[in-house]
Every structure is written in C-alpha cells, then in structure tokens.
Design a protein around this motif. Structure first.
Motif, PDB file in Angstrom:
ATOM      1  N   UNK A   1       0.838  -1.211   0.000  1.00 30.58           N
ATOM      2  CA  UNK A   1       0.000   0.000   0.000  1.00 30.58           C
ATOM      3  C   UNK A   1       0.866   1.252   0.000  1.00 30.58           C
ATOM      4  N   UNK A   2       1.930   1.244   0.809  1.00 28.39           N
ATOM      5  CA  UNK A   2       2.832   2.391   0.856  1.00 28.39           C
ATOM      6  C   UNK A   2       3.515   2.597  -0.491  1.00 28.39           C
ATOM      7  N   UNK A   3       3.938   1.515  -1.124  1.00 31.97           N
ATOM      8  CA  UNK A   3       4.584   1.617  -2.431  1.00 31.97           C
ATOM      9  C   UNK A   3       3.642   2.224  -3.454  1.00 31.97           C
ATOM     10  N   UNK A   4       2.398   1.757  -3.482  1.00 34.95           N
ATOM     11  CA  UNK A   4       1.418   2.314  -4.423  1.00 34.95           C
ATOM     12  C   UNK A   4       1.182   3.796  -4.140  1.00 34.95           C
ATOM     13  N   UNK A   5       1.077   4.160  -2.856  1.00 33.73           N
ATOM     14  CA  UNK A   5       0.870   5.566  -2.481  1.00 33.73           C
ATOM     15  C   UNK A   5       2.069   6.409  -2.907  1.00 33.73           C
ATOM     16  N   UNK A   6       3.258   5.914  -2.677  1.00 34.60           N
ATOM     17  CA  UNK A   6       4.467   6.629  -3.063  1.00 34.60           C
ATOM     18  C   UNK A   6       4.510   6.849  -4.575  1.00 34.60           C
ATOM     19  N   UNK A   7       4.167   5.838  -5.344  1.00 35.59           N
ATOM     20  CA  UNK A   7       4.155   5.968  -6.806  1.00 35.59           C
ATOM     21  C   UNK A   7       3.131   7.010  -7.249  1.00 35.59           C
ATOM     22  N   UNK A   8       1.936   6.986  -6.645  1.00 41.04           N
ATOM     23  CA  UNK A   8       0.903   7.972  -7.011  1.00 41.04           C
ATOM     24  C   UNK A   8       1.376   9.391  -6.718  1.00 41.04           C
ATOM     25  N   UNK A   9       1.957   9.581  -5.539  1.00 37.19           N
ATOM     26  CA  UNK A   9       2.396  10.921  -5.145  1.00 37.19           C
ATOM     27  C   UNK A   9       3.549  11.383  -6.035  1.00 37.19           C
ATOM     28  N   UNK A  10       4.520  10.513  -6.293  1.00 36.18           N
ATOM     29  CA  UNK A  10       5.635  10.898  -7.159  1.00 36.18           C
ATOM     30  C   UNK A  10       5.140  11.222  -8.570  1.00 36.18           C
ATOM     31  N   UNK A  11       4.221  10.419  -9.065  1.00 37.20           N
ATOM     32  CA  UNK A  11       3.679  10.665 -10.403  1.00 37.20           C
ATOM     33  C   UNK A  11       3.001  12.032 -10.457  1.00 37.20           C
ATOM     34  N   UNK A  12       2.246  12.359  -9.421  1.00 42.19           N
ATOM     35  CA  UNK A  12       1.566  13.655  -9.376  1.00 42.19           C
ATOM     36  C   UNK A  12       2.581  14.810  -9.351  1.00 42.19           C
ATOM     37  N   UNK A  13       3.685  14.621  -8.649  1.00 38.93           N
ATOM     38  CA  UNK A  13       4.694  15.677  -8.556  1.00 38.93           C
ATOM     39  C   UNK A  13       5.511  15.832  -9.841  1.00 38.93           C
ATOM     40  N   UNK A  14       5.702  14.739 -10.607  1.00 38.31           N
ATOM     41  CA  UNK A  14       6.503  14.879 -11.834  1.00 38.31           C
ATOM     42  C   UNK A  14       5.645  15.176 -13.063  1.00 38.31           C
ATOM     43  N   UNK A  15       4.330  15.005 -12.953  1.00 37.55           N
ATOM     44  CA  UNK A  15       3.444  15.259 -14.094  1.00 37.55           C
ATOM     45  C   UNK A  15       3.658  16.640 -14.718  1.00 37.55           C
ATOM     46  N   UNK A  16       3.772  17.715 -13.921  1.00 38.17           N
ATOM     47  CA  UNK A  16       3.958  19.042 -14.521  1.00 38.17           C
ATOM     48  C   UNK A  16       5.261  19.185 -15.329  1.00 38.17           C
ATOM     49  N   UNK A  17       6.203  18.298 -15.095  1.00 39.87           N
ATOM     50  CA  UNK A  17       7.473  18.359 -15.824  1.00 39.87           C
ATOM     51  C   UNK A  17       7.292  17.846 -17.246  1.00 39.87           C
TER      52      UNK A  17
END
Length: 169
Positions: A36-52
């Motif tokens: 669950x933590x891994x999935x959450x981490x991936x979602x959050x990282x994806x959201x942060x790099x999307x604007x790039x």
C-alpha cells in the motif's frame, strides 16, 4: 507497529522457519502495508513529476543516463539492462525523451554501429526539476513522521535494501 500477540523467547530465537501462525499473519499484514505504501508513493511521485511533462519510466531512464558509472554515455543495451526492461522499451522511452529535447543519440566513436544516449542541457535541467519533485513527494510521504521516526525508518529501509541478492525476491 505493534504485534497482535506476544512472541515467546523460543519463537524469536528459532528463526522464520519455525514461526507460528501469529508470525505468518503479522508478516502478511506487513507485506500488505508495504505494498500500500509503495502504491501511495508511486501515485504521489507521479503527481509531482506530471507538470514536468515526462513519465515515471522516462524519469528513471534520465537518471540512468546521468549516472552511468563508466563516465560515458551509455548504450541502449546498457540502459535496458540497468532498467531491467527489453531493449524495445528503451527505444520507445528514448524516442519520447529525444522529442522533448532531453537526450540525443550519438554514435560510439569506437564503433559507429553502436548508439549511445547522452543528456542534453534540457535533460540536465529536467533532472534538476525531477530531483526537486522527488524531494517534494518524499516530504509529503514523510510529513507525519518526526525526525527520530524518519531516522529509524531510514535505518530499517537500509537494512531491507542491503539484503544480498540471493536472499531477495
């Protein structure tokens, strides 16, 4: 994290081979929490790099190209091996990053049949933005923890990450 049942001294010293049902249940729960933590981490990282404007996979490829241990632009086959993907996937990722101006294909000076991938100035700037985005994502994940808890977590993660390859999955 607290255990649901106290372990006996015999169960602790016997090792995982003789662990009882309570230990197996605790391990399953821990595995689920890690997933669950891994999935959450991936979602959050994806959201942060999307604007790039790049994908998580392209982000990993940029980091591999930037950190080639031999100090030269890596070959596509080297990148595929480091990312543990098939070469065709690397080609697709490089195509996207090349279109964005982050990398360029260059012939190997010793063997013109070999193509190497090198970062451009745009790619280096993108890497700096990615580092900032990853730091922001990590801060979001770690926000609930105190400094002491972060230190303990860092030690635990190092212990898990440093498991020799033959013992890992």
């Amino acid at each position: 994290m607290s255990s649901t049942a106290p372990k006996s001294a015999d169960a602790e010293s016997a090792g995982p081979e003789s662990a009882g049902p309570e230990s197996a249940d605790a391990d399953r729960l821990l595995a689920e929490q890690l997933l669950r933590l891994t999935r959450r981490l991936h979602r959050i990282q994806k959201r942060h790099i999307e604007p790039i404007g790049i994908t998580p996979a392209q982000s990993r490829l940029l980091r591999v190209v930037a950190h080639d241990e031999r100090g030269q632009a890596p070959r596509m086959a080297d990148i595929a091996a480091r990312l543990e993907v098939v070469p065709r996937q690397v080609t697709t990722l490089v195509d996207g990053l090349e279109a964005a101006g982050c990398v360029r294909r260059v012939p190997d000076p010793a063997n013109r049949r070999v193509i190497r991938i090198e970062l451009t100035d745009t790619g280096r700037a993108t890497l700096r933005r990615l580092r900032n985005a990853r730091t922001d994502a990590a801060e979001e994940i770690l926000a609930p923890l105190t400094a002491d808890q972060r230190e303990v977590l860092g030690g635990l993660l190092n212990a898990l990450a440093d498991v020799p390859a033959e013992r890992s999955c």
